[in-house]
Scaffold this motif. Structure first.
Motif, PDB file in Angstrom:
ATOM      1  N   GLU A   1      40.553   5.284 -63.072  1.00  0.00           N
ATOM      2  CA  GLU A   1      39.389   5.448 -63.950  1.00  0.00           C
ATOM      3  C   GLU A   1      39.150   4.239 -64.848  1.00  0.00           C
ATOM      4  O   GLU A   1      38.019   3.994 -65.265  1.00  0.00           O
ATOM      5  CB  GLU A   1      39.555   6.708 -64.829  1.00  0.00           C
ATOM      6  CG  GLU A   1      39.496   8.005 -64.069  1.00  0.00           C
ATOM      7  CD  GLU A   1      40.842   8.421 -63.466  1.00  0.00           C
ATOM      8  OE1 GLU A   1      40.883   9.485 -62.823  1.00  0.00           O
ATOM      9  OE2 GLU A   1      41.852   7.691 -63.607  1.00  0.00           O
ATOM     10  N   GLN A   2      40.183   3.470 -65.137  1.00  0.00           N
ATOM     11  CA  GLN A   2      40.015   2.327 -66.032  1.00  0.00           C
ATOM     12  C   GLN A   2      39.077   1.276 -65.438  1.00  0.00           C
ATOM     13  O   GLN A   2      38.534   0.450 -66.166  1.00  0.00           O
ATOM     14  CB  GLN A   2      41.371   1.707 -66.380  1.00  0.00           C
ATOM     15  CG  GLN A   2      42.019   0.947 -65.244  1.00  0.00           C
ATOM     16  CD  GLN A   2      43.471   0.589 -65.512  1.00  0.00           C
ATOM     17  OE1 GLN A   2      44.233   1.364 -66.079  1.00  0.00           O
ATOM     18  NE2 GLN A   2      43.855  -0.603 -65.096  1.00  0.00           N
ATOM     19  N   ASP A   3      38.879   1.317 -64.129  1.00  0.00           N
ATOM     20  CA  ASP A   3      38.027   0.338 -63.457  1.00  0.00           C
ATOM     21  C   ASP A   3      36.723   0.944 -62.943  1.00  0.00           C
ATOM     22  O   ASP A   3      36.015   0.310 -62.152  1.00  0.00           O
ATOM     23  CB  ASP A   3      38.791  -0.311 -62.306  1.00  0.00           C
ATOM     24  CG  ASP A   3      39.989  -1.116 -62.781  1.00  0.00           C
ATOM     25  OD1 ASP A   3      39.896  -1.741 -63.862  1.00  0.00           O
ATOM     26  OD2 ASP A   3      41.020  -1.115 -62.090  1.00  0.00           O
ATOM     27  N   ASP A   4      36.381   2.152 -63.386  1.00  0.00           N
ATOM     28  CA  ASP A   4      35.157   2.802 -62.903  1.00  0.00           C
ATOM     29  C   ASP A   4      33.922   1.917 -63.080  1.00  0.00           C
ATOM     30  O   ASP A   4      33.107   1.793 -62.164  1.00  0.00           O
ATOM     31  CB  ASP A   4      34.913   4.127 -63.631  1.00  0.00           C
ATOM     32  CG  ASP A   4      35.717   5.278 -63.050  1.00  0.00           C
ATOM     33  OD1 ASP A   4      36.447   5.083 -62.048  1.00  0.00           O
ATOM     34  OD2 ASP A   4      35.616   6.389 -63.609  1.00  0.00           O
ATOM     35  N   ARG A   5      33.785   1.326 -64.220  1.00  0.00           N
ATOM     36  CA  ARG A   5      32.595   0.513 -64.498  1.00  0.00           C
ATOM     37  C   ARG A   5      32.452  -0.634 -63.484  1.00  0.00           C
ATOM     38  O   ARG A   5      31.381  -0.863 -62.933  1.00  0.00           O
ATOM     39  CB  ARG A   5      32.695  -0.032 -65.919  1.00  0.00           C
ATOM     40  CG  ARG A   5      31.447  -0.559 -66.472  1.00  0.00           C
ATOM     41  CD  ARG A   5      31.669  -0.745 -67.950  1.00  0.00           C
ATOM     42  NE  ARG A   5      30.689  -1.626 -68.512  1.00  0.00           N
ATOM     43  CZ  ARG A   5      30.592  -1.880 -69.782  1.00  0.00           C
ATOM     44  NH1 ARG A   5      31.440  -1.328 -70.619  1.00  0.00           N
ATOM     45  NH2 ARG A   5      29.668  -2.685 -70.234  1.00  0.00           N
ATOM     46  N   THR A   6      33.544  -1.330 -63.241  1.00  0.00           N
ATOM     47  CA  THR A   6      33.532  -2.431 -62.272  1.00  0.00           C
ATOM     48  C   THR A   6      33.295  -1.907 -60.862  1.00  0.00           C
ATOM     49  O   THR A   6      32.520  -2.488 -60.099  1.00  0.00           O
ATOM     50  CB  THR A   6      34.865  -3.203 -62.331  1.00  0.00           C
ATOM     51  OG1 THR A   6      35.060  -3.699 -63.647  1.00  0.00           O
ATOM     52  CG2 THR A   6      34.882  -4.354 -61.347  1.00  0.00           C
ATOM     53  N   ASN A   7      33.952  -0.818 -60.503  1.00  0.00           N
ATOM     54  CA  ASN A   7      33.807  -0.267 -59.160  1.00  0.00           C
ATOM     55  C   ASN A   7      32.394   0.244 -58.911  1.00  0.00           C
ATOM     56  O   ASN A   7      31.849   0.080 -57.813  1.00  0.00           O
ATOM     57  CB  ASN A   7      34.844   0.821 -58.917  1.00  0.00           C
ATOM     58  CG  ASN A   7      36.242   0.248 -58.822  1.00  0.00           C
ATOM     59  OD1 ASN A   7      36.426  -0.917 -58.486  1.00  0.00           O
ATOM     60  ND2 ASN A   7      37.234   1.056 -59.130  1.00  0.00           N
ATOM     61  N   ILE A   8      31.789   0.842 -59.915  1.00  0.00           N
ATOM     62  CA  ILE A   8      30.395   1.287 -59.796  1.00  0.00           C
ATOM     63  C   ILE A   8      29.483   0.079 -59.594  1.00  0.00           C
ATOM     64  O   ILE A   8      28.585   0.099 -58.750  1.00  0.00           O
ATOM     65  CB  ILE A   8      29.983   2.110 -61.030  1.00  0.00           C
ATOM     66  CG1 ILE A   8      30.684   3.477 -61.003  1.00  0.00           C
ATOM     67  CG2 ILE A   8      28.468   2.267 -61.105  1.00  0.00           C
ATOM     68  CD1 ILE A   8      30.582   4.251 -62.299  1.00  0.00           C
ATOM     69  N   ALA A   9      29.738  -0.984 -60.334  1.00  0.00           N
ATOM     70  CA  ALA A   9      28.935  -2.205 -60.179  1.00  0.00           C
ATOM     71  C   ALA A   9      29.099  -2.791 -58.781  1.00  0.00           C
ATOM     72  O   ALA A   9      28.113  -3.215 -58.160  1.00  0.00           O
ATOM     73  CB  ALA A   9      29.311  -3.232 -61.243  1.00  0.00           C
ATOM     74  N   PHE A  10      30.334  -2.830 -58.262  1.00  0.00           N
ATOM     75  CA  PHE A  10      30.556  -3.313 -56.890  1.00  0.00           C
ATOM     76  C   PHE A  10      29.728  -2.495 -55.899  1.00  0.00           C
ATOM     77  O   PHE A  10      29.054  -3.044 -55.024  1.00  0.00           O
ATOM     78  CB  PHE A  10      32.031  -3.205 -56.491  1.00  0.00           C
ATOM     79  CG  PHE A  10      32.926  -4.297 -56.993  1.00  0.00           C
ATOM     80  CD1 PHE A  10      32.477  -5.590 -57.167  1.00  0.00           C
ATOM     81  CD2 PHE A  10      34.259  -4.022 -57.261  1.00  0.00           C
ATOM     82  CE1 PHE A  10      33.329  -6.595 -57.609  1.00  0.00           C
ATOM     83  CE2 PHE A  10      35.118  -5.016 -57.698  1.00  0.00           C
ATOM     84  CZ  PHE A  10      34.652  -6.305 -57.873  1.00  0.00           C
ATOM     85  N   ALA A  11      29.808  -1.170 -56.019  1.00  0.00           N
ATOM     86  CA  ALA A  11      29.094  -0.297 -55.078  1.00  0.00           C
ATOM     87  C   ALA A  11      27.582  -0.504 -55.176  1.00  0.00           C
ATOM     88  O   ALA A  11      26.898  -0.640 -54.157  1.00  0.00           O
ATOM     89  CB  ALA A  11      29.458   1.163 -55.333  1.00  0.00           C
ATOM     90  N   ARG A  12      27.069  -0.531 -56.387  1.00  0.00           N
ATOM     91  CA  ARG A  12      25.616  -0.699 -56.584  1.00  0.00           C
ATOM     92  C   ARG A  12      25.117  -2.057 -56.127  1.00  0.00           C
ATOM     93  O   ARG A  12      24.148  -2.161 -55.390  1.00  0.00           O
ATOM     94  CB  ARG A  12      25.274  -0.537 -58.059  1.00  0.00           C
ATOM     95  CG  ARG A  12      25.142   0.861 -58.501  1.00  0.00           C
ATOM     96  CD  ARG A  12      24.556   0.917 -59.898  1.00  0.00           C
ATOM     97  NE  ARG A  12      24.425   2.297 -60.287  1.00  0.00           N
ATOM     98  CZ  ARG A  12      24.687   2.750 -61.489  1.00  0.00           C
ATOM     99  NH1 ARG A  12      25.073   1.927 -62.440  1.00  0.00           N
ATOM    100  NH2 ARG A  12      24.539   4.024 -61.770  1.00  0.00           N
ATOM    101  N   GLU A  13      25.765  -3.106 -56.603  1.00  0.00           N
ATOM    102  CA  GLU A  13      25.256  -4.457 -56.366  1.00  0.00           C
ATOM    103  C   GLU A  13      25.524  -4.953 -54.955  1.00  0.00           C
ATOM    104  O   GLU A  13      24.748  -5.747 -54.423  1.00  0.00           O
ATOM    105  CB  GLU A  13      25.843  -5.424 -57.396  1.00  0.00           C
ATOM    106  CG  GLU A  13      25.333  -5.120 -58.793  1.00  0.00           C
ATOM    107  CD  GLU A  13      25.972  -5.962 -59.873  1.00  0.00           C
ATOM    108  OE1 GLU A  13      26.407  -7.091 -59.575  1.00  0.00           O
ATOM    109  OE2 GLU A  13      26.045  -5.487 -61.017  1.00  0.00           O
ATOM    110  N   LEU A  14      26.612  -4.506 -54.340  1.00  0.00           N
ATOM    111  CA  LEU A  14      26.958  -4.983 -53.008  1.00  0.00           C
ATOM    112  C   LEU A  14      26.574  -4.000 -51.896  1.00  0.00           C
ATOM    113  O   LEU A  14      26.649  -4.338 -50.719  1.00  0.00           O
ATOM    114  CB  LEU A  14      28.459  -5.294 -52.925  1.00  0.00           C
ATOM    115  CG  LEU A  14      28.970  -6.343 -53.919  1.00  0.00           C
ATOM    116  CD1 LEU A  14      30.483  -6.477 -53.817  1.00  0.00           C
ATOM    117  CD2 LEU A  14      28.278  -7.678 -53.692  1.00  0.00           C
TER     118      LEU A  14
END
Length: 181
Positions: A57-70
């Protein structure tokens, strides 16, 4: 672009989902762009925490950005932490997650030839070990490694030349504890 978080959750025995040897359940947080219909790349993300703390969960923000942007699927694994679960528990959990992504590739619209592995700090070190383990087992081959400041060299525990007066979080003592765990 919207994001589908409905696939996040705990995976358990008997449901055809990934498990590591000696473990009854493996938790993955899976993020995908909404409406993903065709096979797309995926990233298995491994969180940092010095091998003894942290959570996906500590990386949710980054992982969401990866999924959205890529436009990719991102799956973050919850691995067993040291010292209660010493090596190779974490890398075996990551391997089980990698195999699980490959086994469910059709379901999750993942291009099996384009599964990347990555992580930050301890997660980067585990991802590096995972690449070697996957190579040796020859069942699935990651297509890419994303290693962010990976925890790779235990010799850092013996350094005496570091200025630690302004270090607040990761001290040499933390580093020694992580590596010895």
């Amino acid at each position: 672009m919207a994001l589908d978080r409905s696939r996040a959750g705990r995976h358990g025995p008997g449901d055809g989902r990934p498990r590591a040897e000696g473990r009854t359940a493996l938790s993955l947080r899976v993020f995908q762009p909404t409406g993903l219909k065709a096979a797309a790349p995926a990233l298995l993300w491994i969180h940092g925490g010095g091998l003894f703390f942290g959570a996906p969960e500590q990386d949710d923000r980054t992982n969401i950005a990866f999924a959205r942007e890529l436009g990719i699927t991102v799956a973050a694994v919850r691995y067993r932490l040291a010292p209660d679960h010493p090596a190779p528990a974490a890398v075996e959990d990551a391997y089980a997650a990698l195999r699980g992504l490959a086994e469910r590739a059709d379901d999750l619209h993942i291009d099996i030839d384009r599964i990347a592995i990555g992580g930050a700090s301890a997660g980067g070190g585990i991802a590096a070990a995972l690449a070697l383990l996957a190579h040796d087992r020859a069942e699935i081959r990651p297509g890419f490694q994303l290693l962010l400041y990976p925890m790779l060299d235990d010799r850092t525990t013996t350094r005496t030349d570091l200025d630690t007066l302004k270090v607040r979080v990761w001290t040499p003592k933390s580093n020694r504890y992580g590596w010895s765990s």
